[in-house]
Design a protein around this motif. Structure first.
Motif, mmCIF file in Angstrom:
data_model
loop_
_atom_site.group_PDB
_atom_site.id
_atom_site.type_symbol
_atom_site.label_atom_id
_atom_site.label_comp_id
_atom_site.label_asym_id
_atom_site.label_seq_id
_atom_site.Cartn_x
_atom_site.Cartn_y
_atom_site.Cartn_z
ATOM 1 N N THR A 137 -3.423 0.604 4.730
ATOM 2 C CA THR A 137 -3.550 0.017 3.427
ATOM 3 C C THR A 137 -5.067 -0.313 3.066
ATOM 4 O O THR A 137 -5.142 -0.078 1.744
ATOM 5 N N ASN A 138 -5.790 -1.067 3.741
ATOM 6 C CA ASN A 138 -6.857 -1.342 3.533
ATOM 7 C C ASN A 138 -7.844 -0.246 3.014
ATOM 8 O O ASN A 138 -8.439 -0.121 2.228
ATOM 9 N N GLU A 159 -2.593 -7.176 5.083
ATOM 10 C CA GLU A 159 -2.318 -5.450 5.010
ATOM 11 C C GLU A 159 -2.646 -4.961 6.175
ATOM 12 O O GLU A 159 -3.627 -5.425 6.857
ATOM 13 N N ARG A 203 -6.979 2.763 2.432
ATOM 14 C CA ARG A 203 -6.414 3.440 1.366
ATOM 15 C C ARG A 203 -6.754 3.036 -0.060
ATOM 16 O O ARG A 203 -7.117 3.595 -1.113
ATOM 17 N N ASP A 204 -6.838 1.448 0.055
ATOM 18 C CA ASP A 204 -7.393 0.668 -1.220
ATOM 19 C C ASP A 204 -8.858 0.823 -1.636
ATOM 20 O O ASP A 204 -9.312 0.643 -2.516
ATOM 21 N N SER A 205 -9.547 1.287 -0.371
ATOM 22 C CA SER A 205 -10.948 1.430 -0.721
ATOM 23 C C SER A 205 -11.323 2.652 -1.290
ATOM 24 O O SER A 205 -12.682 3.082 -1.439
#
Length: 538
Positions: A411-412, A407, A414-416
């Motif tokens: 994205t990384n 990713e 954002r997902d954290s």
């Protein structure tokens, strides 16, 4: 010998290096240097055969050993032990397995054929040094900081740092003609670094190494390849320097001063001639002169040099911690073991608001295991820990386990973002930008990042949480000196609580821990500078 023949390196459609050529002969010990993100690791992956060049060829003659920054070892492979994996560097593990099968066949059916096959195999194994190989492999692993009692354990129970030392042992044990080592001193204590330095001095093959350990580079390196890529949009250039790292730094500083002066002179001359063209180009009587001047400007532009840019620095600021109780965390009788063997037992500690706890211990003492328990990544076998009132923790894993390598950076991060917290992409890009990860870089696959860039991404991801406790496992690994300094300065000023593991003596000194937890015994003490000697050894 290793030879790069007009190779180009490309990552995610972006050209990092174009038509680079150089040769590394036997006894050459070459350090590859450049800022974080310049493309050193991407270049190394091409040299090591992990990736193909976008153009050109890499010629390797003789046996070849390659240690990537994040070596992937199949830990479930036949349940192999550490020492078996090291022996596989020379194929001795296969010979041992063959002998074991012949021995079993002989015991099940001791006829003349089976007995003769076993005797011949055992004689060949002995005369080719098979029996002495295991003691050599064990000595090499111990030299690199793996305790004897860890060598017979399955690979799967080891920490990431221990597995990396096993892989480094396997590569060195293989005795190849060419070595490419990317950050070989990561996770090594002072004794292991000294052992590796001695090995590098005596190594007779061709060696290329990337390292932020300047002492290692200074003593072991005979030549430096400087990869100069000042920003994300530039194509890197290769500059070679003979001598030690210290000699390279002096020569590079002289080159940069000379190039800066030459660039200023060229710019001044071009501006002077362009001024003449602008004044007289429209006049018929001066048109020929202006046209001639334009040709001179064009010729000068083709040989124009760019002034070296200062190494990119950044200013990091962790968000202020939200209020919490006076006691941040309490650990009671924590125990952890693997395969029936205890790593640590009866660990008790507590940490107050704004305090800093340094977790110390030799390799294999359970420092990473303890932080993983506190981060909720794994569970203790016995005992428990409890967070204080309104405590929220953030965890930095030294192996970047929380990064999704397929990713993008955006994205990384954002997902954290924790559930219930609102952060738009412009805010998230701002956090990445604080670490020098900006522009199109945020859309790059995180699996293609260098080790230093992965460290920066993982630290940026910590900032999305409302944390008042940080759990940091070797946060300065892979960082160049300016980046390390920026992270240290940010943490020095942050008023929250920190539990951390580090081999970096200067970093520990700057963070000024209030307490020390010595593993695996669990001794808790107040910090003083006397502990710094153990930091380097641990």
């Amino acid at each position: 010998m290793l030879q790069a023949q007009a190779i180009s390196v490309e990552v995610g459609g972006k050209l990092l290096v174009e038509r680079a050529s150089f040769t590394v002969m036997a006894r050459d010990k070459v350090g590859i240097v450049g800022r974080n993100g310049a493309g050193k690791t991407s270049l190394f992956k091409v040299l090591g055969g992990e990736n193909e060049p976008a153009a050109g060829h890499v010629l390797r003659k003789g046996g070849f050993g390659y240690l990537p920054q994040d070596p992937k070892i199949d830990t479930a492979l036949d349940g192999r032990t550490c020492v078996t994996h090291i022996l596989s560097g020379k194929g001795i593990d296969d010979e041992m397995m063959r002998m074991e099968k012949l021995r079993i066949a002989m015991e099940e059916n001791p006829d003349e054929r089976n007995v003769s096959r076993y005797i011949k195999a055992e004689e060949m194994f002995r005369t080719t040094g098979g029996y002495s190989a295991e003691s050599e492999a064990r000595a090499m692993a111990v030299g690199l900081g793996l305790p004897q009692d860890r060598l017979d354990l399955p690979l799967e129970v080891l920490s990431g740092g221990e597995r990396r030392r096993v892989e480094l042992s396997r590569i060195l044990f293989a005795g190849t003609d060419v070595l490419c080592l990317d950050e070989p001193t990561n996770h090594l204590d002072a004794d292991a670094k000294n052992w590796l330095l001695q090995y590098m001095r005596q190594y007779k093959g061709a060696m290329l190494v990337i390292s932020h350990d300047l002492d290692l580079l200074d003593e072991a390196i005979t030549r430096v390849i400087h990869l100069d890529r000042p920003d994300e949009n530039a194509v890197g250039e290769i500059f070679e320097y003979k001598g030690t790292y210290s000699q390279y730094k002096r020569a590079r500083a002289e080159d940069e001063a000379r190039l800066t002066k030459k660039a200023a002179q060229q710019s001044k001359e071009i501006a002077r001639m362009q001024g003449v063209v602008d004044r007289f180009g429209a006049k018929a009587t001066k048109a020929a002169m202006a046209h001639s001047m334009e040709k001179k400007i064009a010729r000068l532009e083709t040989t124009r040099v760019n002034a070296p840019r200062n190494q990119k620095t950044f200013n990091v600021r962790f968000p202020p911690p939200p209020p919490c109780g006076e006691t941040v965390i309490t650990g009671t009788s924590l125990c952890k073991g693997y395969n029936g063997r205890a790593v640590f037992e009866d660990i008790d500690f507590d940490l107050g608001r704004g305090e800093r706890l340094l977790v110390l211990g030799l390799n294999g003492a359970g420092k990473t295991s303890l932080l993983r328990i506190l981060a909720g990544e794994t569970e203790a076998d016995l005992g428990d820990f409890e967070f204080g009132y309104q405590v929220q923790s953030g965890y930095y894993a030294q192996e970047h386990d929380n990064l999704r390598v397929n990713e993008s950076l955006l994205t990384n991060i954002r997902d954290s973002v924790p559930r219930g917290v609102e952060m738009d992409d412009s805010h998230l890009r701002g956090l990445l930008g604080m670490f020098g990860l900006s522009g199109d870089k945020v859309f790059q696959d995180s699996g293609t990042l260098s080790g230093g860039e992965k460290t920066k991404l993982a630290l940026a991801m910590l900032m999305t949480g409302k944390n008042n406790l940080l759990l940091l496992d070797e946060p300065t690994n892979n960082l160049d000196p300016p980046s390390r300094e920026a992270i240290a300065n940010a943490l020095i000023d942050w008023p929250g609580a920190i539990i951390f593991v580090s081999h970096d003596t200067e970093f520990v000194k700057e963070l000024e821990p209030t307490k020390v937890l010595l593993m695996p015994d669990g001794d808790l003490d107040y910090f003083s500078e006397e502990w710094l000697e153990l930091v380097e050894m641990a």
